[in-house]
Design a protein around this motif. Structure first.
Motif, PDB file in Angstrom:
ATOM      1  N   GLY A   3      22.369  22.396  18.060  1.00  0.00           N
ATOM      2  CA  GLY A   3      22.959  23.194  16.857  1.00  0.00           C
ATOM      3  C   GLY A   3      22.541  24.531  16.829  1.00  0.00           C
ATOM      4  O   GLY A   3      22.148  25.068  17.721  1.00  0.00           O
TER       5      GLY A   3
ATOM      6  N   SER B  39      34.122  12.197  12.406  1.00  0.00           N
ATOM      7  CA  SER B  39      33.370  12.706  11.186  1.00  0.00           C
ATOM      8  C   SER B  39      32.061  12.106  11.195  1.00  0.00           C
ATOM      9  O   SER B  39      31.796  11.085  12.028  1.00  0.00           O
ATOM     10  CB  SER B  39      34.226  12.372  10.049  1.00  0.00           C
ATOM     11  OG  SER B  39      34.194  10.846   9.783  1.00  0.00           O
TER      12      SER B  39
ATOM     13  N   GLY C 281      26.569  23.659  17.085  1.00  0.00           N
ATOM     14  CA  GLY C 281      26.476  25.120  17.788  1.00  0.00           C
ATOM     15  C   GLY C 281      27.701  25.768  18.068  1.00  0.00           C
ATOM     16  O   GLY C 281      28.043  26.270  19.080  1.00  0.00           O
TER      17      GLY C 281
ATOM     18  N   GLY D 201      23.252  17.648  18.760  1.00  0.00           N
ATOM     19  CA  GLY D 201      23.758  18.493  17.940  1.00  0.00           C
ATOM     20  C   GLY D 201      22.601  19.207  17.059  1.00  0.00           C
ATOM     21  O   GLY D 201      21.512  19.404  17.497  1.00  0.00           O
TER      22      GLY D 201
ATOM     23  N   GLY E 206      21.446  25.258  13.844  1.00  0.00           N
ATOM     24  CA  GLY E 206      20.145  25.057  13.245  1.00  0.00           C
ATOM     25  C   GLY E 206      19.257  23.808  13.726  1.00  0.00           C
ATOM     26  O   GLY E 206      19.723  22.539  13.676  1.00  0.00           O
TER      27      GLY E 206
ATOM     28  N   ALA F 117      30.658   8.553  12.799  1.00  0.00           N
ATOM     29  CA  ALA F 117      29.807   8.427  13.712  1.00  0.00           C
ATOM     30  C   ALA F 117      28.760   7.668  13.265  1.00  0.00           C
ATOM     31  O   ALA F 117      28.207   6.783  14.059  1.00  0.00           O
ATOM     32  CB  ALA F 117      29.341   9.728  14.102  1.00  0.00           C
TER      33      ALA F 117
ATOM     34  N   VAL G 200      27.574  12.538  19.606  1.00  0.00           N
ATOM     35  CA  VAL G 200      27.618  13.969  19.952  1.00  0.00           C
ATOM     36  C   VAL G 200      28.546  14.601  18.674  1.00  0.00           C
ATOM     37  O   VAL G 200      29.526  13.937  18.144  1.00  0.00           O
ATOM     38  CB  VAL G 200      28.624  14.199  21.152  1.00  0.00           C
ATOM     39  CG1 VAL G 200      28.752  15.648  21.588  1.00  0.00           C
ATOM     40  CG2 VAL G 200      27.609  13.754  22.376  1.00  0.00           C
TER      41      VAL G 200
ATOM     42  N   GLY H  48      21.994  18.124  11.294  1.00  0.00           N
ATOM     43  CA  GLY H  48      22.850  17.103  10.676  1.00  0.00           C
ATOM     44  C   GLY H  48      23.036  16.092  11.506  1.00  0.00           C
ATOM     45  O   GLY H  48      22.924  14.958  11.259  1.00  0.00           O
TER      46      GLY H  48
ATOM     47  N   THR I 114      31.421  19.752  16.827  1.00  0.00           N
ATOM     48  CA  THR I 114      31.331  20.879  16.228  1.00  0.00           C
ATOM     49  C   THR I 114      30.136  21.596  16.231  1.00  0.00           C
ATOM     50  O   THR I 114      29.946  22.867  15.667  1.00  0.00           O
ATOM     51  CB  THR I 114      31.904  20.802  14.724  1.00  0.00           C
ATOM     52  OG1 THR I 114      30.730  20.192  14.118  1.00  0.00           O
ATOM     53  CG2 THR I 114      33.080  19.987  14.531  1.00  0.00           C
TER      54      THR I 114
HETATM   55  N1  LIG Z   1      32.754  14.495  14.529  1.00  0.00           N
HETATM   56  C1  LIG Z   1      31.565  14.842  13.912  1.00  0.00           C
HETATM   57  N2  LIG Z   1      30.527  14.240  13.957  1.00  0.00           N
HETATM   58  C2  LIG Z   1      29.265  14.650  13.425  1.00  0.00           C
HETATM   59  N3  LIG Z   1      29.164  15.642  12.305  1.00  0.00           N
HETATM   60  C3  LIG Z   1      30.413  16.327  12.521  1.00  0.00           C
HETATM   61  C4  LIG Z   1      31.450  16.123  13.008  1.00  0.00           C
HETATM   62  N4  LIG Z   1      32.463  16.880  12.525  1.00  0.00           N
HETATM   63  C5  LIG Z   1      31.873  17.848  11.822  1.00  0.00           C
HETATM   64  N5  LIG Z   1      30.357  17.434  11.672  1.00  0.00           N
HETATM   65  C6  LIG Z   1      29.924  17.828  10.670  1.00  0.00           C
HETATM   66  O1  LIG Z   1      28.670  19.124  11.404  1.00  0.00           O
HETATM   67  C7  LIG Z   1      27.711  19.120  10.408  1.00  0.00           C
HETATM   68  C8  LIG Z   1      26.274  18.836  11.253  1.00  0.00           C
HETATM   69  O2  LIG Z   1      26.237  19.772  12.320  1.00  0.00           O
HETATM   70  P1  LIG Z   1      24.871  19.823  13.119  1.00  0.00           P
HETATM   71  O3  LIG Z   1      23.668  20.045  12.130  1.00  0.00           O
HETATM   72  O4  LIG Z   1      24.755  18.708  14.092  1.00  0.00           O
HETATM   73  O5  LIG Z   1      25.115  21.275  14.040  1.00  0.00           O
HETATM   74  P2  LIG Z   1      24.921  22.758  13.577  1.00  0.00           P
HETATM   75  O6  LIG Z   1      25.572  23.677  14.589  1.00  0.00           O
HETATM   76  O7  LIG Z   1      23.322  22.927  13.430  1.00  0.00           O
HETATM   77  O8  LIG Z   1      25.572  22.829  12.032  1.00  0.00           O
HETATM   78  P3  LIG Z   1      25.505  23.767  10.897  1.00  0.00           P
HETATM   79  O9  LIG Z   1      24.798  25.086  11.356  1.00  0.00           O
HETATM   80  O10 LIG Z   1      26.985  23.998  10.620  1.00  0.00           O
HETATM   81  O11 LIG Z   1      24.685  23.100   9.909  1.00  0.00           O
HETATM   82  C9  LIG Z   1      27.611  18.076   9.472  1.00  0.00           C
HETATM   83  O12 LIG Z   1      27.463  18.647   8.193  1.00  0.00           O
HETATM   84  C10 LIG Z   1      28.987  17.260   9.686  1.00  0.00           C
HETATM   85  O13 LIG Z   1      29.477  16.996   8.669  1.00  0.00           O
END
Ligand SMILES: Nc1ncnc2c1ncn2[C@@H]1O[C@H](COP(=O)(O)OP(=O)(O)OP(=O)(O)O)[C@@H](O)[C@H]1O
Length: 304
Positions: free
Chosen positions: A90, A42, A13, A65, A92, A46, A8, A68, A11
């Motif tokens: 997420g 991080s 969404g 998520g 995206g 993970a 998971v 990412g 961060t």
């Molecule tokens: N504990 C964690 N585990 C995984 N990813 C993390 C963590 N903390 C921060 N991140 C960061 O979250 C980002 C990926 O987010 P993800 O794509 O899953 O969601 P999102 O809400 O679509 O993010 P975004 O719109 O900011 O890209 C990565 O760049 C990663 O470095």
């Protein structure tokens, strides 16, 4: 019943990840699965945990998520028989959207994962990328870009406000102020594109950047990469063409070309323009050019 490793992103969404992750755990346990929590503080930690767990006899890795997390999962299971489950939560969810998977609906995502576990999943292409002079590679499944949007992405990552898409608008304004066309040499299977340019994107899936239809005809199971290149736009040209990209209209512009290949060497050409920005793939930073990318047909099994 299956043994599932669940990663998971707390961060994802806009901070909703922890709550969504708890709902995924509860739904999987309720349905009788064994759940191993592989989340970490991080992305790198993970990934390491998930890699370690992947060789202990899991039935699937499930990521919770945005793109990412799909990137993380792909880097753990690509080129193996271990399938990837995706709970898209997420901001995206471009890869999930391209695959027709549910978004923002935990119960529907869990049903799709169970359907995949029962039926054996769906094979899609994955792309390896890395410096041409070394054998080290990472994987992506969506889009790699080393054009203007990558510069905007990098700039947005250095900003703490505003949140969400407004941050990208602010970063776009800042990057546009200093924009000059980049110099590229792209060597494909049957062609070389050497030009000053604004955009160079290597697409396995059609959508990136939270809904930009960069490569409208890209398919994730055709064994091919769609390479979208754009010549040297002016600043005004960038602003004119960019909004249309959400509907894929940019491909009609005479300066935009879509090429197809299985393998591509992306190099900077300082004689033709500025050094292109470091590449991003699936929204995650990969590194500076030169980079070699190659599609691996069917290298990833996705549940759903
Ligand atoms: N504990 C964690 N585990 C995984 N990813 C993390 C963590 N903390 C921060 N991140 C960061 O979250 C980002 C990926 O987010 P993800 O794509 O899953 O969601 P999102 O809400 O679509 O993010 P975004 O719109 O900011 O890209 C990565 O760049 C990663 O470095």
């Amino acid at each position: 019943m299956s043994r599932l490793g669940v990663v998971v992103n707390p961060t994802a969404g806009r901070g909703r990840g922890t709550r969504v992750g708890a709902a995924v755990h509860a739904a999987l346990l309720r349905r009788g699965h064994t759940v191993e929590d592989l989340s970490a503080p991080s992305l790198a930690a993970a990934t390491a945990r998930a890699r370690h767990a992947a060789v202990t006899g899991l039935d699937a890795i499930v990521v919770v998520g945005g793109d990412g997390m799909v990137h993380l999962g792909s880097n753990v299971v690509a080129d193996t028989e271990l399938p990837l489950g995706i709970v898209a939560g997420g901001t995206g969810n471009d890869v999930a959207r391209a695959l027709g998977l549910p978004q923002g609906d935990v119960e529907a995502s869990v049903r799709a994962i169970e359907h995949g576990l029962a039926r054996g999943g769906r094979r899609i292409d994955a792309v390896s990328v890395g410096p041409p002079e070394h054998s080290a590679r990472e994987w992506f499944v969506g889009v790699l870009s080393c054009g203007f949007d990558a510069a905007v992405n990098a700039r947005a990552n250095t900003m703490t406000w505003p949140r969400g898409s407004a941050r990208y608008v602010r970063a776009l304004g800042a990057e546009l102020g200093r924009f000059v066309p980049y110099g590229y040499k792209l060597t494909l299977d049957d062609a070389v594109w050497e030009s000053a340019g604004t955009l160079a994107a290597v697409a396995n899936s059609p959508v990136f950047g939270g809904g930009i239809r960069i490569a409208t005809d890209a398919r994730m199971d055709d064994g091919l990469l769609d390479v979208v290149v754009a010549g040297p736009f002016t600043k005004a040209g960038v602003l004119q063409v960019f909004p249309g990209a959400y509907r894929g209209r940019h491909v009609r512009h005479p300066a935009v070309q879509v090429l197809r290949t299985r393998r591509i060497l992306l190099e900077p050409d300082p004689r033709l323009g500025a050094i292109p920005p470091a590449a991003f793939a699936d929204g995650e930073r990969v590194g500076p050019l030169p980079l070699l990318a190659e599609v691996h047909p069917g290298a990833l099994t996705v549940l759903g």
